[in-house]
Design a protein around this motif. Structure first.
Motif, mmCIF file in Angstrom:
data_model
loop_
_atom_site.group_PDB
_atom_site.id
_atom_site.type_symbol
_atom_site.label_atom_id
_atom_site.label_comp_id
_atom_site.label_asym_id
_atom_site.label_seq_id
_atom_site.Cartn_x
_atom_site.Cartn_y
_atom_site.Cartn_z
ATOM 1 N N PHE A 32 0.834 -1.194 0.000
ATOM 2 C CA PHE A 32 0.000 0.000 0.000
ATOM 3 C C PHE A 32 0.871 1.248 0.000
ATOM 4 C CE2 PHE A 32 -2.342 3.195 2.667
ATOM 5 C CZ PHE A 32 -3.252 3.564 1.700
ATOM 6 N N ALA A 33 0.568 2.184 -0.899
ATOM 7 C CA ALA A 33 1.297 3.449 -0.982
ATOM 8 C C ALA A 33 0.306 4.603 -0.996
ATOM 9 C CB ALA A 33 2.155 3.490 -2.241
ATOM 10 N N MET A 34 0.808 5.794 -0.704
ATOM 11 C CA MET A 34 -0.036 6.988 -0.723
ATOM 12 C C MET A 34 0.630 8.074 -1.556
ATOM 13 S SD MET A 34 -1.465 7.116 3.138
ATOM 14 C CE MET A 34 -2.882 8.111 2.725
ATOM 15 N N CYS A 35 -0.204 8.825 -2.254
ATOM 16 C CA CYS A 35 0.237 9.953 -3.055
ATOM 17 C C CYS A 35 -0.357 11.224 -2.450
ATOM 18 C CB CYS A 35 -0.235 9.766 -4.501
ATOM 19 S SG CYS A 35 0.284 11.088 -5.597
ATOM 20 N N LEU A 36 0.478 12.238 -2.270
ATOM 21 C CA LEU A 36 0.049 13.462 -1.601
ATOM 22 C C LEU A 36 0.581 14.681 -2.329
ATOM 23 C CD1 LEU A 36 -1.082 14.911 1.014
ATOM 24 C CD2 LEU A 36 1.225 14.649 1.935
ATOM 25 N N VAL A 37 -0.303 15.644 -2.589
ATOM 26 C CA VAL A 37 0.097 16.961 -3.073
ATOM 27 C C VAL A 37 -0.098 17.905 -1.894
ATOM 28 C CG1 VAL A 37 -0.362 18.828 -4.706
ATOM 29 C CG2 VAL A 37 -0.623 16.449 -5.435
ATOM 30 N N VAL A 38 0.952 18.645 -1.538
ATOM 31 C CA VAL A 38 0.910 19.422 -0.304
ATOM 32 C C VAL A 38 1.688 20.722 -0.466
ATOM 33 C CG1 VAL A 38 2.932 18.283 0.680
ATOM 34 C CG2 VAL A 38 1.178 19.166 2.198
ATOM 35 N N LYS A 39 1.282 21.732 0.300
ATOM 36 C CA LYS A 39 1.973 23.027 0.270
ATOM 37 C C LYS A 39 2.058 23.589 1.687
ATOM 38 C CE LYS A 39 1.817 27.668 -1.562
ATOM 39 N NZ LYS A 39 2.187 28.126 -2.870
ATOM 40 N N ASP A 40 3.261 24.002 2.067
ATOM 41 C CA ASP A 40 3.499 24.660 3.356
ATOM 42 C C ASP A 40 2.929 23.882 4.539
ATOM 43 O OD1 ASP A 40 4.865 26.791 2.157
ATOM 44 O OD2 ASP A 40 2.998 27.851 1.755
ATOM 45 N N TYR A 88 9.416 18.316 -6.038
ATOM 46 C CA TYR A 88 9.047 19.726 -5.871
ATOM 47 C C TYR A 88 8.481 20.210 -7.191
ATOM 48 C CZ TYR A 88 9.318 24.678 -4.774
ATOM 49 O OH TYR A 88 8.999 25.987 -4.542
ATOM 50 N N THR A 89 7.340 20.897 -7.140
ATOM 51 C CA THR A 89 6.734 21.438 -8.353
ATOM 52 C C THR A 89 6.104 22.781 -8.029
ATOM 53 O OG1 THR A 89 5.200 21.029 -10.159
ATOM 54 C CG2 THR A 89 4.555 20.201 -8.008
ATOM 55 N N ASP A 90 6.072 23.669 -9.007
ATOM 56 C CA ASP A 90 5.469 24.983 -8.756
ATOM 57 C C ASP A 90 4.254 25.258 -9.643
ATOM 58 O OD1 ASP A 90 6.642 25.494 -11.179
ATOM 59 O OD2 ASP A 90 8.006 27.033 -10.441
ATOM 60 N N LEU A 102 -5.284 16.907 -9.560
ATOM 61 C CA LEU A 102 -5.795 15.732 -10.255
ATOM 62 C C LEU A 102 -4.774 15.211 -11.262
ATOM 63 C CD1 LEU A 102 -8.098 13.752 -10.751
ATOM 64 C CD2 LEU A 102 -9.067 15.409 -12.358
ATOM 65 N N GLN A 103 -4.145 16.112 -11.997
ATOM 66 C CA GLN A 103 -3.124 15.709 -12.958
ATOM 67 C C GLN A 103 -1.941 15.036 -12.260
ATOM 68 O OE1 GLN A 103 -3.377 15.768 -16.240
ATOM 69 N NE2 GLN A 103 -5.416 16.648 -16.090
ATOM 70 N N THR A 104 -1.564 15.559 -11.106
ATOM 71 C CA THR A 104 -0.459 14.966 -10.351
ATOM 72 C C THR A 104 -0.830 13.580 -9.862
ATOM 73 O OG1 THR A 104 0.291 17.161 -9.682
ATOM 74 C CG2 THR A 104 1.083 15.297 -8.385
ATOM 75 N N LYS A 110 -0.024 6.521 -12.784
ATOM 76 C CA LYS A 110 0.556 5.985 -14.022
ATOM 77 C C LYS A 110 2.010 5.541 -13.818
ATOM 78 C CE LYS A 110 1.780 7.302 -18.697
ATOM 79 N NZ LYS A 110 2.015 8.415 -19.599
ATOM 80 N N ASP A 111 2.790 6.373 -13.115
ATOM 81 C CA ASP A 111 4.220 6.084 -12.946
ATOM 82 C C ASP A 111 4.511 5.042 -11.869
ATOM 83 O OD1 ASP A 111 4.603 7.998 -14.881
ATOM 84 O OD2 ASP A 111 5.404 9.520 -13.508
ATOM 85 N N HIS A 112 3.661 4.951 -10.842
ATOM 86 C CA HIS A 112 3.992 4.112 -9.692
ATOM 87 C C HIS A 112 2.922 3.099 -9.298
ATOM 88 C CE1 HIS A 112 7.380 6.779 -9.128
ATOM 89 N NE2 HIS A 112 6.550 7.813 -9.122
ATOM 90 N N GLY A 113 1.755 3.185 -9.892
ATOM 91 C CA GLY A 113 0.662 2.299 -9.506
ATOM 92 C C GLY A 113 0.978 0.819 -9.646
ATOM 93 N N HIS A 114 1.780 0.462 -10.627
ATOM 94 C CA HIS A 114 2.117 -0.950 -10.860
ATOM 95 C C HIS A 114 3.006 -1.536 -9.761
ATOM 96 C CE1 HIS A 114 5.560 1.227 -12.501
ATOM 97 N NE2 HIS A 114 6.255 0.123 -12.284
ATOM 98 N N LYS A 115 3.570 -0.688 -8.920
ATOM 99 C CA LYS A 115 4.468 -1.149 -7.861
ATOM 100 C C LYS A 115 3.732 -1.562 -6.588
ATOM 101 C CE LYS A 115 7.864 2.252 -9.394
ATOM 102 N NZ LYS A 115 8.553 3.487 -8.989
ATOM 103 N N HIS A 116 2.438 -1.275 -6.515
ATOM 104 C CA HIS A 116 1.693 -1.463 -5.282
ATOM 105 C C HIS A 116 0.349 -2.132 -5.550
ATOM 106 C CE1 HIS A 116 4.649 1.314 -3.676
ATOM 107 N NE2 HIS A 116 4.377 2.102 -4.708
ATOM 108 N N ARG A 117 -0.119 -2.863 -4.575
ATOM 109 C CA ARG A 117 -1.450 -3.473 -4.674
ATOM 110 C C ARG A 117 -2.530 -2.398 -4.556
ATOM 111 N NH1 ARG A 117 -3.850 -8.904 -4.743
ATOM 112 N NH2 ARG A 117 -5.992 -8.476 -4.189
ATOM 113 N N TRP A 118 -2.335 -1.449 -3.633
ATOM 114 C CA TRP A 118 -3.287 -0.366 -3.386
ATOM 115 C C TRP A 118 -2.539 0.963 -3.340
ATOM 116 C CZ3 TRP A 118 -8.243 -1.745 -3.562
ATOM 117 C CH2 TRP A 118 -8.571 -3.057 -3.265
ATOM 118 N N MET A 119 -3.219 2.028 -3.776
ATOM 119 C CA MET A 119 -2.649 3.369 -3.694
ATOM 120 C C MET A 119 -3.748 4.319 -3.235
ATOM 121 S SD MET A 119 -0.495 5.516 -6.528
ATOM 122 C CE MET A 119 1.052 4.694 -6.193
#
Length: 127
Positions: A32-40, A88-90, A102-104, A110-119
């Protein structure tokens, strides 16, 4: 028929069996992995990572949306250990990309989903 004490004992035995059978995901696994977009969010990001790591998350993809103090300064230890992939992205093309979060998330999947059972895809204040 089981009384309340019998139900709790049965539940406890089931929990022990599941843990010993290695059915539950282990920290550090790619289950299981998590994807997070975050600022400050430097003040709370370590607590957020630790909480989700204890809940079974084995990997984090953190996309820093132009924090004043880049998140990497706060989570460097996690990135060096391999637990966190940091980007890091601006979002300079905000007008061309009206839904950067949503794009991130789509790119992360797309880039990492195949590495994990759940995201999972949640916000930094959700824990």
């Amino acid at each position: 028929m089981l009384d309340s004490q019998g139900v709790w004992i049965s539940f406890l035995l089931l929990a022990i069996a599941l843990c010993s059978a290695d059915v539950l995901p282990q920290a550090g696994s790619s289950y299981f992995a998590m994807c997070l977009v975050v600022k400050d969010y430097n003040r709370y990001i370590v607590e957020w990572i630790e909480y989700h790591k204890r809940m079974g998350c084995g990997h984090f993809y953190i996309f820093d949306h132009a924090s004043e103090v880049p998140m990497l300064e706060t989570i460097r230890e996690y990135a060096l250990s391999g637990l966190v992939d940091y980007t890091y992205t601006d979002y300079r093309n905000w007008e061309a990309n009206p839904q950067p979060q949503l794009q991130t998330y789509n790119k992360c999947l797309k880039d990492h989903g195949h590495k994990h059972r759940w995201m999972g895809f949640i916000d930094s204040d959700e824990f």
